[in-house]
Design a protein around this motif. Structure first.
Motif, PDB file in Angstrom:
ATOM      1  N   ARG A  17      41.379  29.530  34.902  1.00 21.70           N
ATOM      2  CA  ARG A  17      40.086  30.133  35.234  1.00 21.70           C
ATOM      3  C   ARG A  17      40.007  30.485  36.721  1.00 21.70           C
ATOM      4  N   VAL A  18      40.540  29.611  37.567  1.00 22.19           N
ATOM      5  CA  VAL A  18      40.556  29.888  39.013  1.00 22.19           C
ATOM      6  C   VAL A  18      41.366  31.145  39.294  1.00 22.19           C
ATOM      7  N   LEU A  19      42.561  31.229  38.716  1.00 23.99           N
ATOM      8  CA  LEU A  19      43.404  32.409  38.928  1.00 23.99           C
ATOM      9  C   LEU A  19      42.682  33.679  38.497  1.00 23.99           C
ATOM     10  N   HIS A  20      42.020  33.598  37.372  1.00 16.65           N
ATOM     11  CA  HIS A  20      41.286  34.764  36.863  1.00 16.65           C
ATOM     12  C   HIS A  20      40.188  35.183  37.839  1.00 16.65           C
ATOM     13  N   LEU A  21      39.484  34.215  38.403  1.00 13.55           N
ATOM     14  CA  LEU A  21      38.394  34.520  39.329  1.00 13.55           C
ATOM     15  C   LEU A  21      38.875  35.159  40.625  1.00 13.55           C
ATOM     16  N   ILE A  22      40.004  34.679  41.144  1.00 12.16           N
ATOM     17  CA  ILE A  22      40.431  35.151  42.467  1.00 12.16           C
ATOM     18  C   ILE A  22      41.385  36.343  42.402  1.00 12.16           C
ATOM     19  N   GLN A  23      41.624  36.864  41.217  1.00 10.76           N
ATOM     20  CA  GLN A  23      42.603  37.948  41.120  1.00 10.76           C
ATOM     21  C   GLN A  23      42.143  39.233  41.810  1.00 10.76           C
ATOM     22  N   GLU A  24      40.851  39.429  41.944  1.00 12.25           N
ATOM     23  CA  GLU A  24      40.369  40.660  42.578  1.00 12.25           C
ATOM     24  C   GLU A  24      39.858  40.452  43.985  1.00 12.25           C
ATOM     25  N   LYS A  25      39.348  39.253  44.262  1.00  7.34           N
ATOM     26  CA  LYS A  25      38.729  39.002  45.560  1.00  7.34           C
ATOM     27  C   LYS A  25      38.935  37.544  45.957  1.00  7.34           C
ATOM     28  N   PRO A  26      39.335  37.294  47.195  1.00  5.54           N
ATOM     29  CA  PRO A  26      39.467  35.902  47.639  1.00  5.54           C
ATOM     30  C   PRO A  26      38.118  35.181  47.584  1.00  5.54           C
ATOM     31  N   LEU A  27      38.163  33.915  47.186  1.00  3.88           N
ATOM     32  CA  LEU A  27      36.954  33.098  47.088  1.00  3.88           C
ATOM     33  C   LEU A  27      37.157  31.784  47.817  1.00  3.88           C
ATOM     34  N   GLU A  82      51.765  40.211  34.008  1.00  2.00           N
ATOM     35  CA  GLU A  82      51.403  40.464  32.602  1.00  2.00           C
ATOM     36  C   GLU A  82      50.357  39.450  32.136  1.00  2.00           C
ATOM     37  N   LEU A  83      50.517  38.208  32.537  1.00  2.00           N
ATOM     38  CA  LEU A  83      49.548  37.170  32.197  1.00  2.00           C
ATOM     39  C   LEU A  83      48.165  37.536  32.728  1.00  2.00           C
ATOM     40  N   MET A  84      48.095  37.951  33.981  1.00  2.00           N
ATOM     41  CA  MET A  84      46.801  38.275  34.576  1.00  2.00           C
ATOM     42  C   MET A  84      46.132  39.449  33.856  1.00  2.00           C
ATOM     43  N   LYS A  85      46.898  40.422  33.437  1.00  2.00           N
ATOM     44  CA  LYS A  85      46.331  41.553  32.680  1.00  2.00           C
ATOM     45  C   LYS A  85      45.738  41.060  31.363  1.00  2.00           C
ATOM     46  N   ASN A  86      46.444  40.161  30.707  1.00  2.00           N
ATOM     47  CA  ASN A  86      46.000  39.664  29.404  1.00  2.00           C
ATOM     48  C   ASN A  86      44.809  38.711  29.499  1.00  2.00           C
TER      49      ASN A  86
END
Length: 116
Positions: A17-27, A82-86
């Motif tokens: 969940r953390v990776l998903h949240l920070i994939q577009e913007k640093p938090l 690929e993981l992040m896209k999915n």
């Protein structure tokens, strides 16, 4: 072995969940803990595991550390991209992104917390 540490880090729902949240913007930690609804110490523990696996990096800005995906590791292992896209396909993770959007619309951040 680096790949084993990466796979271990990915074996936890909260860290994904953390990776998903920070994939577009640093938090920062405050933003992550608010969205996930977990304590600061628990958030930090997960961030340390992700950092040790070289999946994320922390960039210090004033007194705060903002976490983002580590481009070196993601560039080295194509399965991570690929993981992040999915991950975007999962509705549960989409709720986290919506919560982030609501917080940002309200102007919530580590900086605003310390001012108020």
């Amino acid at each position: 072995m680096e790949i084993v540490e990466i796979l271990k880090a990915l074996g936890d729902d909260t860290r994904v969940r953390v990776l998903h949240l920070i994939q577009e913007k640093p938090l920062c930690v405050c933003e992550i803990q608010e969205i996930l609804g977990i304590s600061q110490s628990n958030t930090s523990r997960h961030l340390i595991k992700l950092k040790n696996a070289k999946l994320i990096r922390g960039d210090k800005k004033a007194q705060w550390v903002y976490y983002s995906l580590d481009p070196d590791t993601f560039g080295k292992y194509s399965f991570l991209e690929e993981l992040m896209k999915n991950l975007n396909l999962y509705k549960d993770l989409d709720r986290d992104r919506q919560a982030l959007q609501r917080l940002q619309e309200k102007g919530f951040s580590c900086e605003t917390l310390t001012k108020g």
